[in-house]
Motif scaffolding. Structure first.
Motif, PDB file in Angstrom:
ATOM      1  N   LEU A 188       0.588  -0.663  -0.111  1.00 23.27           N
ATOM      2  CA  LEU A 188      -0.004   0.274   0.261  1.00 23.27           C
ATOM      3  C   LEU A 188       0.953   1.387  -0.020  1.00 23.27           C
ATOM      4  O   LEU A 188       1.920   1.545   0.564  1.00 23.27           O
ATOM      5  N   GLU A 189       0.993   2.389  -0.751  1.00 22.39           N
ATOM      6  CA  GLU A 189       1.165   3.610  -0.802  1.00 22.39           C
ATOM      7  C   GLU A 189       0.507   4.179  -1.189  1.00 22.39           C
ATOM      8  O   GLU A 189       0.157   4.384  -2.177  1.00 22.39           O
ATOM      9  N   GLY A 190       0.316   5.393   0.258  1.00 22.61           N
ATOM     10  CA  GLY A 190      -0.753   6.517   0.188  1.00 22.61           C
ATOM     11  C   GLY A 190      -2.042   5.640   0.300  1.00 22.61           C
ATOM     12  O   GLY A 190      -3.021   4.219   0.452  1.00 22.61           O
ATOM     13  N   ASP A 191      -2.827   6.147  -0.729  1.00 25.64           N
ATOM     14  CA  ASP A 191      -3.605   5.471  -1.353  1.00 25.64           C
ATOM     15  C   ASP A 191      -4.066   4.697  -2.754  1.00 25.64           C
ATOM     16  O   ASP A 191      -5.340   3.735  -2.525  1.00 25.64           O
ATOM     17  N   ILE A 192      -2.963   4.509  -3.351  1.00 24.00           N
ATOM     18  CA  ILE A 192      -2.628   3.185  -3.753  1.00 24.00           C
ATOM     19  C   ILE A 192      -2.145   1.333  -3.519  1.00 24.00           C
ATOM     20  O   ILE A 192      -1.702   1.593  -2.955  1.00 24.00           O
ATOM     21  N   LEU A 193      -3.687   0.608  -3.803  1.00 28.22           N
ATOM     22  CA  LEU A 193      -3.195  -0.352  -3.172  1.00 28.22           C
ATOM     23  C   LEU A 193      -2.649  -1.385  -4.485  1.00 28.22           C
ATOM     24  O   LEU A 193      -3.129  -1.047  -5.646  1.00 28.22           O
ATOM     25  N   HIS A 194      -1.187  -1.872  -4.382  1.00 24.58           N
ATOM     26  CA  HIS A 194      -0.649  -2.472  -5.595  1.00 24.58           C
ATOM     27  C   HIS A 194      -0.610  -4.317  -5.290  1.00 24.58           C
ATOM     28  O   HIS A 194      -0.866  -4.742  -4.588  1.00 24.58           O
ATOM     29  N   VAL A 195      -1.235  -4.559  -5.824  1.00 20.47           N
ATOM     30  CA  VAL A 195      -1.425  -6.312  -6.011  1.00 20.47           C
ATOM     31  C   VAL A 195      -1.072  -6.704  -7.222  1.00 20.47           C
ATOM     32  O   VAL A 195      -1.529  -6.851  -8.098  1.00 20.47           O
ATOM     33  N   GLY A 196      -0.086  -7.421  -7.131  1.00 15.70           N
ATOM     34  CA  GLY A 196       0.256  -8.008  -8.362  1.00 15.70           C
ATOM     35  C   GLY A 196       1.298  -6.478  -9.442  1.00 15.70           C
ATOM     36  O   GLY A 196       1.827  -5.479  -9.010  1.00 15.70           O
ATOM     37  N   LYS A 197       0.642  -7.041 -11.026  1.00 13.73           N
ATOM     38  CA  LYS A 197       0.802  -6.031 -11.850  1.00 13.73           C
ATOM     39  C   LYS A 197      -0.441  -5.085 -11.993  1.00 13.73           C
ATOM     40  O   LYS A 197      -0.779  -4.378 -13.066  1.00 13.73           O
ATOM     41  N   ARG A 198      -1.556  -4.919 -10.699  1.00 10.18           N
ATOM     42  CA  ARG A 198      -2.761  -4.330 -11.257  1.00 10.18           C
ATOM     43  C   ARG A 198      -2.666  -3.484  -9.625  1.00 10.18           C
ATOM     44  O   ARG A 198      -1.813  -3.481  -8.742  1.00 10.18           O
ATOM     45  N   ASP A 227      -4.022  -8.292   6.365  1.00  9.34           N
ATOM     46  CA  ASP A 227      -4.194  -7.307   7.646  1.00  9.34           C
ATOM     47  C   ASP A 227      -3.545  -6.397   7.616  1.00  9.34           C
ATOM     48  O   ASP A 227      -3.309  -5.501   7.913  1.00  9.34           O
ATOM     49  N   HIS A 228      -2.656  -6.954   7.929  1.00 11.33           N
ATOM     50  CA  HIS A 228      -0.870  -6.252   7.813  1.00 11.33           C
ATOM     51  C   HIS A 228      -0.457  -5.411   6.717  1.00 11.33           C
ATOM     52  O   HIS A 228      -0.089  -4.164   7.048  1.00 11.33           O
ATOM     53  N   VAL A 229      -1.188  -5.447   5.162  1.00  8.00           N
ATOM     54  CA  VAL A 229      -0.527  -4.833   4.338  1.00  8.00           C
ATOM     55  C   VAL A 229      -1.813  -3.138   4.855  1.00  8.00           C
ATOM     56  O   VAL A 229      -1.440  -1.683   3.828  1.00  8.00           O
ATOM     57  N   LEU A 230      -3.266  -3.887   4.674  1.00  5.91           N
ATOM     58  CA  LEU A 230      -4.364  -3.325   4.701  1.00  5.91           C
ATOM     59  C   LEU A 230      -4.402  -1.845   6.093  1.00  5.91           C
ATOM     60  O   LEU A 230      -4.570  -0.504   6.164  1.00  5.91           O
ATOM     61  N   GLY A 231      -3.942  -2.868   7.152  1.00 10.46           N
ATOM     62  CA  GLY A 231      -4.222  -1.677   8.077  1.00 10.46           C
ATOM     63  C   GLY A 231      -5.464  -0.811   8.745  1.00 10.46           C
ATOM     64  O   GLY A 231      -6.293  -1.903   8.462  1.00 10.46           O
TER      65      GLY A 231
END
Length: 471
Positions: A48-58, A85-89
């Motif tokens: 997670l970078e700011g509001d942007i969730l990265h999952v693989g290439k999406r 859960d740990h990524v999104l907090g």
């Protein structure tokens, strides 16, 4: 000496038997399970970078989402759900994870954990499933669902179709597991009497217009090995969140072919036999995004990588292993003898690897005198037949950490195990007849304990055969 991460009772397992052979097999198993841990796999593709969730290439812009929900079920769910859960907090609205065994080391921020039943469903799994349905039915197009699923979800996320009861699901699962049917046939029946399994959860999410990201582990025999897990997986199927390959006709054929019409609850038979096309499970979800972390062949591929790192010749025998567990044990013992005597199909010392899902047919439950599972029955049977192959050692574990009705992952036996059992007054033949392999293996220091491993790829079987004269 190798520091074991996944196998918790290595000291006990190495306290007797053909220790040198056991060391080889246990190290391969431990390092393979570590490579397969889904927590690490998910964290390698999700951030997670700011509001942007990265999952693989999406990527997903979470500022455009009203709620973000996490649902999980399966025998690898502990580690899978923890990773998300740990990524999104705090960005996570709520999570629900249905696990088989909750571990003290499990830590969650926004996720409620339920201990469902496996292999037989239970009330807590049903309670969690009903909460999931309430959340989905109240959702809308602005919501995002992230679902993490692995093998075992059919039992853990138990929610019977309208007109059926939890006891109907429990009885049906019990009958099918003892029928000798393969997992495809068992799932065909279970999915078509469920309100959530076989893609029905994904259908519910689609019906409210919400978006679904699915992350899965496939334990289906025949699914190809994974390649780049950061690339969305177009062929994802089955479990509660994907299209279901089984059909109502498959379910009907299974209950006839395995002669369980009179053993199943009458309500279930009547439901399946009279169900119309509207009761069929969904066959496609083109708008969902799926990622596949691991598939069944991966365990053998990773184990072979470990063998190379250890400098031991190895061969993948099959990743399609099915059939009666005790027969498989005799087969592996015969292969070990051929290898040690004639060098076929590979010269010793060597390792043979296989994966799949063997089963144990129990025609009469009254004969059961203990606990066990297919991996334990396979290694018990191997122990009887391997006495003529010095140093031959077989490990068979259910890769998620629990095998059958026991709390252990499986067993490890070698050419000296039969004598060790006899010295304690244990008849391995009787043990197999009475399906009490856990008690026998535990008594001779051969029951493998891991706890939750973080993966779920059915059975992993590792056979080590030393050269003749090494023992």
């Amino acid at each position: 000496m190798h520091a074991f991460k996944k196998i918790k009772n290595a000291d006990t397992l190495l306290s007797g038997g053909d220790t040198a052979s056991r060391k080889v097999v246990l190290e391969i198993a431990d390092r393979t399970l570590d490579k397969l841990d889904s927590y690490t796999r998910i964290r390698s593709i999700m951030r997670l970078e700011g509001d942007i969730l990265h999952v693989g290439k999406r990527t997903w812009d979470l500022s455009k989402k009203r709620h973000i929900y996490l649902f999980g079920a399966g025998k690898a769910c502990n580690h899978m759900a923890m990773a998300v859960d740990h990524v999104l907090g705090s960005r996570l609205t709520r999570g629900i994870a249905i696990v088989k065994i909750r571990e003290e080391a499990d830590t969650f921020q926004k996720t409620d954990v339920f201990v469902g039943g496996h292999p037989l469903p239970n009330e807590e799994g049903l309670r969690a499933a009903r909460q999931i349905i309430e959340i989905v039915d109240a959702a809308g197009p602005e919501d995002l669902f992230i679902a993490v699923m692995s093998g075992g979800s059919s039992a853990l996320m138990s929610c019977p179709a309208d007109g059926l009861t939890l006891q109907d699901e429990i009885d049906t699962t019990d009958v099918m597991l003892k029928s000798g049917a393969g997992i495809y046939e068992i799932n065909a029946v279970r999915r078509h009497i469920s309100a959530l399994n076989g893609g029905m959860l994904a259908k519910r999410i689609r019906d409210v217009g919400a978006e679904l990201i699915g992350i899965g582990i496939s334990d289906a025999v025949g699914t190809p090995a994974t390649t780049d897990i950061s690339v969305p997986y177009a062929a994802y199927k089955s479990t509660p969140i994907g299209p279901d390959a089984t059909t109502l006709e498959d379910a009907r054929a299974a209950i006839v072919n395995f002669d369980v019409v009179d053993k199943l609850p009458k309500r279930v038979v009547d439901y399946l036999m009279s169900a119309g096309p509207d009761k069929e499970t969904p066959k496609a979800f083109p708008d969902n995004t799926y990622f596949l972390l691991n598939t069944l062949p991966d365990s053998c591929i990773y184990a072979q990588q470990v063998c190379r790192e250890m400098g031991i010749p190895s061969m993948i025998l099959t990743s399609f292993l099915e059939g009666e567990s005790k027969d498989a044990g005799v087969f592996f013992a015969s292969i070990a003898r051929e290898i040690q005597t004639y060098g076929n199909p590979i010269k010793p010392p060597c390792v043979l690897l296989s994966s799949g899902e063997v089963t144990t047919q129990i025609l009469d439950s009254s004969v059961i005198r203990g606990h066990g599972g297919p991996g334990q029955e396979m290694t018990t049977s191997f122990a009887i037949a391997a006495v003529k192959t010095s140093g031959a050692c077989l490990l068979s574990v259910d890769s998620e950490g629990t095998d059958g009705t026991a709390t252990v992952a499986g067993g490890i036996t070698d050419s000296s195990s039969s004598a060790a059992a006899s010295a304690r007054g244990i008849s391995l033949y009787q043990t197999l007849r009475e399906h009490s392999c856990f008690e026998a293996l535990e008594a001779i220091g051969s029951a493998v304990f891991t706890g939750n491993t973080g993966t779920n790829l059915c059975d992993l079987n590792i056979l080590y055969v030393p050269a003749m004269g090494e023992y």
